[in-house]
Write a protein that holds these residues in place. Sequence first.
Motif, PDB file in Angstrom:
ATOM      1  N   VAL A  71      -8.894  13.007  -7.161  1.00 23.55           N
ATOM      2  CA  VAL A  71      -7.766  13.933  -7.226  1.00 23.55           C
ATOM      3  C   VAL A  71      -6.804  13.518  -6.117  1.00 23.55           C
ATOM      4  CG1 VAL A  71      -7.041  16.336  -6.993  1.00 23.55           C
ATOM      5  CG2 VAL A  71      -9.231  15.787  -8.107  1.00 23.55           C
ATOM      6  N   ILE A  72      -5.576  13.205  -6.509  1.00 27.88           N
ATOM      7  CA  ILE A  72      -4.594  12.707  -5.545  1.00 27.88           C
ATOM      8  C   ILE A  72      -3.475  13.733  -5.423  1.00 27.88           C
ATOM      9  CG2 ILE A  72      -3.010  10.786  -5.032  1.00 27.88           C
ATOM     10  CD1 ILE A  72      -4.898   9.407  -7.337  1.00 27.88           C
ATOM     11  N   ARG A  73      -3.400  14.339  -4.256  1.00 30.03           N
ATOM     12  CA  ARG A  73      -2.298  15.281  -4.021  1.00 30.03           C
ATOM     13  C   ARG A  73      -1.197  14.501  -3.319  1.00 30.03           C
ATOM     14  NH1 ARG A  73      -6.778  17.075  -2.408  1.00 30.03           N
ATOM     15  NH2 ARG A  73      -7.943  18.433  -3.797  1.00 30.03           N
ATOM     16  N   GLY A  74      -0.079  14.349  -4.004  1.00 31.89           N
ATOM     17  CA  GLY A  74       0.990  13.504  -3.463  1.00 31.89           C
ATOM     18  C   GLY A  74       1.496  14.023  -2.123  1.00 31.89           C
ATOM     19  N   VAL A  75       1.737  13.127  -1.185  1.00 29.51           N
ATOM     20  CA  VAL A  75       2.304  13.506   0.114  1.00 29.51           C
ATOM     21  C   VAL A  75       3.725  12.940   0.191  1.00 29.51           C
ATOM     22  CG1 VAL A  75       0.087  13.610   1.323  1.00 29.51           C
ATOM     23  CG2 VAL A  75       1.323  11.428   1.222  1.00 29.51           C
ATOM     24  N   GLU A  76       4.526  13.548   1.098  1.00 27.31           N
ATOM     25  CA  GLU A  76       5.910  13.102   1.170  1.00 27.31           C
ATOM     26  C   GLU A  76       6.028  11.718   1.781  1.00 27.31           C
ATOM     27  OE1 GLU A  76       9.412  15.629   2.622  1.00 27.31           O
ATOM     28  OE2 GLU A  76       8.091  16.891   1.383  1.00 27.31           O
ATOM     29  N   LYS A  77       5.179  11.462   2.775  1.00 30.30           N
ATOM     30  CA  LYS A  77       5.279  10.118   3.372  1.00 30.30           C
ATOM     31  C   LYS A  77       3.921   9.596   3.819  1.00 30.30           C
ATOM     32  CE  LYS A  77       6.622  11.830   7.962  1.00 30.30           C
ATOM     33  NZ  LYS A  77       5.563  11.405   8.844  1.00 30.30           N
ATOM     34  N   LEU A  78       3.827   8.277   3.810  1.00 26.28           N
ATOM     35  CA  LEU A  78       2.659   7.589   4.371  1.00 26.28           C
ATOM     36  C   LEU A  78       3.095   7.000   5.708  1.00 26.28           C
ATOM     37  CD1 LEU A  78       1.543   5.619   1.172  1.00 26.28           C
ATOM     38  CD2 LEU A  78       0.489   7.712   2.080  1.00 26.28           C
ATOM     39  N   SER A  79       2.130   6.796   6.601  1.00 25.52           N
ATOM     40  CA  SER A  79       2.530   6.150   7.854  1.00 25.52           C
ATOM     41  C   SER A  79       1.635   4.944   8.120  1.00 25.52           C
ATOM     42  CB  SER A  79       2.516   7.145   9.011  1.00 25.52           C
ATOM     43  OG  SER A  79       1.211   7.556   9.263  1.00 25.52           O
ATOM     44  N   GLY A  80       2.261   3.883   8.579  1.00 24.39           N
ATOM     45  CA  GLY A  80       1.565   2.600   8.764  1.00 24.39           C
ATOM     46  C   GLY A  80       0.471   2.673   9.816  1.00 24.39           C
ATOM     47  N   CYS A  81      -0.595   1.892   9.591  1.00 25.43           N
ATOM     48  CA  CYS A  81      -1.712   1.810  10.551  1.00 25.43           C
ATOM     49  C   CYS A  81      -2.561   0.598  10.165  1.00 25.43           C
ATOM     50  CB  CYS A  81      -2.543   3.099  10.516  1.00 25.43           C
ATOM     51  SG  CYS A  81      -3.396   3.357   8.966  1.00 25.43           S
ATOM     52  N   PRO A  82      -3.556   0.222  10.954  1.00 23.06           N
ATOM     53  CA  PRO A  82      -4.421  -0.889  10.549  1.00 23.06           C
ATOM     54  C   PRO A  82      -5.361  -0.455   9.414  1.00 23.06           C
ATOM     55  CG  PRO A  82      -4.550  -0.465  12.921  1.00 23.06           C
ATOM     56  CD  PRO A  82      -3.862   0.702  12.306  1.00 23.06           C
ATOM     57  N   VAL A  83      -5.466  -1.280   8.376  1.00 24.26           N
ATOM     58  CA  VAL A  83      -6.398  -1.006   7.263  1.00 24.26           C
ATOM     59  C   VAL A  83      -7.092  -2.322   6.884  1.00 24.26           C
ATOM     60  CG1 VAL A  83      -5.221   0.999   6.250  1.00 24.26           C
ATOM     61  CG2 VAL A  83      -4.505  -1.302   5.593  1.00 24.26           C
ATOM     62  N   ILE A  84      -8.150  -2.201   6.101  1.00 21.65           N
ATOM     63  CA  ILE A  84      -8.920  -3.382   5.698  1.00 21.65           C
ATOM     64  C   ILE A  84      -8.908  -3.491   4.183  1.00 21.65           C
ATOM     65  CG2 ILE A  84     -11.281  -4.340   5.605  1.00 21.65           C
ATOM     66  CD1 ILE A  84     -10.167  -4.529   8.371  1.00 21.65           C
ATOM     67  N   ALA A  85      -8.623  -4.692   3.660  1.00 22.23           N
ATOM     68  CA  ALA A  85      -8.652  -4.915   2.207  1.00 22.23           C
ATOM     69  C   ALA A  85     -10.101  -5.093   1.767  1.00 22.23           C
ATOM     70  CB  ALA A  85      -7.850  -6.171   1.865  1.00 22.23           C
ATOM     71  N   PRO A  86     -10.648  -4.172   0.966  1.00 19.39           N
ATOM     72  CA  PRO A  86     -12.055  -4.308   0.596  1.00 19.39           C
ATOM     73  C   PRO A  86     -12.299  -5.204  -0.619  1.00 19.39           C
ATOM     74  CG  PRO A  86     -11.219  -2.146  -0.076  1.00 19.39           C
ATOM     75  CD  PRO A  86     -10.063  -2.900   0.508  1.00 19.39           C
ATOM     76  N   ASP A  87     -11.315  -5.379  -1.487  1.00 16.86           N
ATOM     77  CA  ASP A  87     -11.458  -6.261  -2.649  1.00 16.86           C
ATOM     78  C   ASP A  87     -10.061  -6.659  -3.114  1.00 16.86           C
ATOM     79  OD1 ASP A  87     -10.583  -4.536  -5.038  1.00 16.86           O
ATOM     80  OD2 ASP A  87     -12.040  -3.237  -4.082  1.00 16.86           O
ATOM     81  N   ILE A  88      -9.976  -7.441  -4.174  1.00 13.09           N
ATOM     82  CA  ILE A  88      -8.672  -8.017  -4.575  1.00 13.09           C
ATOM     83  C   ILE A  88      -7.626  -6.941  -4.827  1.00 13.09           C
ATOM     84  CG2 ILE A  88      -7.479  -9.478  -6.257  1.00 13.09           C
ATOM     85  CD1 ILE A  88     -10.128 -10.656  -7.091  1.00 13.09           C
ATOM     86  N   ARG A  89      -7.941  -6.043  -5.777  1.00 16.99           N
ATOM     87  CA  ARG A  89      -6.902  -5.095  -6.215  1.00 16.99           C
ATOM     88  C   ARG A  89      -6.670  -4.003  -5.189  1.00 16.99           C
ATOM     89  NH1 ARG A  89      -5.063  -8.895  -9.512  1.00 16.99           N
ATOM     90  NH2 ARG A  89      -6.846  -9.723 -10.617  1.00 16.99           N
ATOM     91  N   ALA A  90      -7.734  -3.566  -4.518  1.00 13.93           N
ATOM     92  CA  ALA A  90      -7.558  -2.554  -3.475  1.00 13.93           C
ATOM     93  C   ALA A  90      -6.734  -3.146  -2.335  1.00 13.93           C
ATOM     94  CB  ALA A  90      -8.917  -2.087  -2.967  1.00 13.93           C
ATOM     95  N   GLY A  91      -6.928  -4.440  -2.053  1.00 15.78           N
ATOM     96  CA  GLY A  91      -6.132  -5.103  -1.018  1.00 15.78           C
ATOM     97  C   GLY A  91      -4.655  -5.077  -1.393  1.00 15.78           C
ATOM     98  N   ALA A  92      -4.366  -5.400  -2.662  1.00 15.11           N
ATOM     99  CA  ALA A  92      -2.974  -5.379  -3.124  1.00 15.11           C
ATOM    100  C   ALA A  92      -2.421  -3.957  -3.023  1.00 15.11           C
ATOM    101  CB  ALA A  92      -2.892  -5.874  -4.567  1.00 15.11           C
ATOM    102  N   SER A  93      -3.247  -2.991  -3.376  1.00 17.37           N
ATOM    103  CA  SER A  93      -2.804  -1.589  -3.357  1.00 17.37           C
ATOM    104  C   SER A  93      -2.423  -1.146  -1.948  1.00 17.37           C
ATOM    105  CB  SER A  93      -3.925  -0.723  -3.949  1.00 17.37           C
ATOM    106  OG  SER A  93      -4.061   0.480  -3.280  1.00 17.37           O
TER     107      SER A  93
END
Length: 441
Positions: free
Chosen positions: A372-394
Amino acid sequence: MGRFEPVGRNERGQTYNWQMEEIVVTGGRQLKGSVAVLGAKNAVLKQMVAMLLAPGTHLLHNVPGILDVALMGRVLEHIGATCSFDGHALTVEVPDQLRPEAPLDLVRQMRASIVVLGPLLARGGVARVALPGGDDLGARPIDMHIDGLRKMGAQFELEHGMLIAGAPGGLVGTEIGLEFPSVGATENLLLGAVLANGETTVHNAAREPEIEDLAVFLVKMGARIQGAGTSTITVEGVEALQPTTHEFLADRLEAGTYAVAGAITGGEVRIERCIPDHLRMELRKLTDSGCIIERGDDWFSVIGPDRPGPVDFATLPFPGFHTDMQPQMVALLSVSSGTSVITENIYDARFRYAGELMRMGADITTEWQHAVIRGVEKLSGCPVIAPDIRAGASLVLAALRAEGETVVGDVHHIDRGYEDFVGRLQSLGAQLERRQAGAGT
Ligand code: UD1
């Protein structure tokens, strides 16, 4: 493919280690421009394996420069073939005698190597392939591959993690009904059946465009196949196949990813050299979220809304919504104006990346196969890790929309499926770069 030696020197003489690289994205730019799509990863990998069915020289065009292709090249070379790349052309020399084996270090890096089972059994009646085990998407068993090949006369034993397969009298055509339209099982059976003795029918076969393309390729090699692209595929085994030349169909997942890049930035992106018909459901959902889509036979364009609307969808085998587009769509919906409900029907652990999006401010609750995704007005940048191909692209797509700087680590996952992801997004106006991990600290 030298770029995919894990450690080496780039064109400018600088040393690199791709396992240690990260992508730094500064969000906020609207993407504008056009991007042309390369050959489909999931078609190329299987057709590289299909070449093992015929000794001689094969030539493939429109091959993407991605890590998985380099890995499959290593599998083929282990088996005895020689691969040489010239830009997007790949020449493969297949010898008369094969070494029928795919070892663990290669299979672990890329599960698709399991499709060597069918052709190796068909060619020489033996195969030794490491059992792939699970991965970031879940348990991913291969029971349907094995059951089908068993019905065709193969015998299997598991010894020290290696699957030892034998069909001393050759594979024999039969009727096989798959419990689920598995892409890999359909391909493995098709690759075994083309040289089998007699007729094989696969019921409840996967209908993905990549399977149709594999059949086109095999027919060019001399195979007799009917019904690829439908739920019932019939193969009449032939004595021998010949090498061929082939140009791949466009990668619908690469096309879809750049479409979401346009959508999430409220930009305008035209995707060229692709087949919009292969993304019907995904484009419908983008339209439902407020995108304006225009399309021709081999292109489409996306104009993203200021803020996307919420959309519900469920992943399903083709022609349903592709599970490999789910993470990118979730990135888009994370900034929507409402609540979206997603059901993942293909993999049992495909929401593991949601925690990384939540670090960026997304509001996502996951429960078994639902999110369930409740849309937020903004995202804020931070360090993240790409766990697989498509999730990395996402995560990179989310970062394009986020405020400030996002650092995406483990980007070799993205290299598995996207050629020059950073360069192509830059060409659309995105602000991002690739660097050695930790270079900015
Ligand atoms: C291929 C694609 C992958 C895509 C998937 C579904 C390649 C290299 N990969 O993967 O990107 O996400 O299709 O479109 O082409 N299953 C079993 N037993 C089996 C086989 C599969 O239980 O014997 C299950 C899997 O665990 C998974 C589901 O069936 O949950 C779908 O798998 P499958 O269609 O086989 O996907 P792949 O061929 O592995």
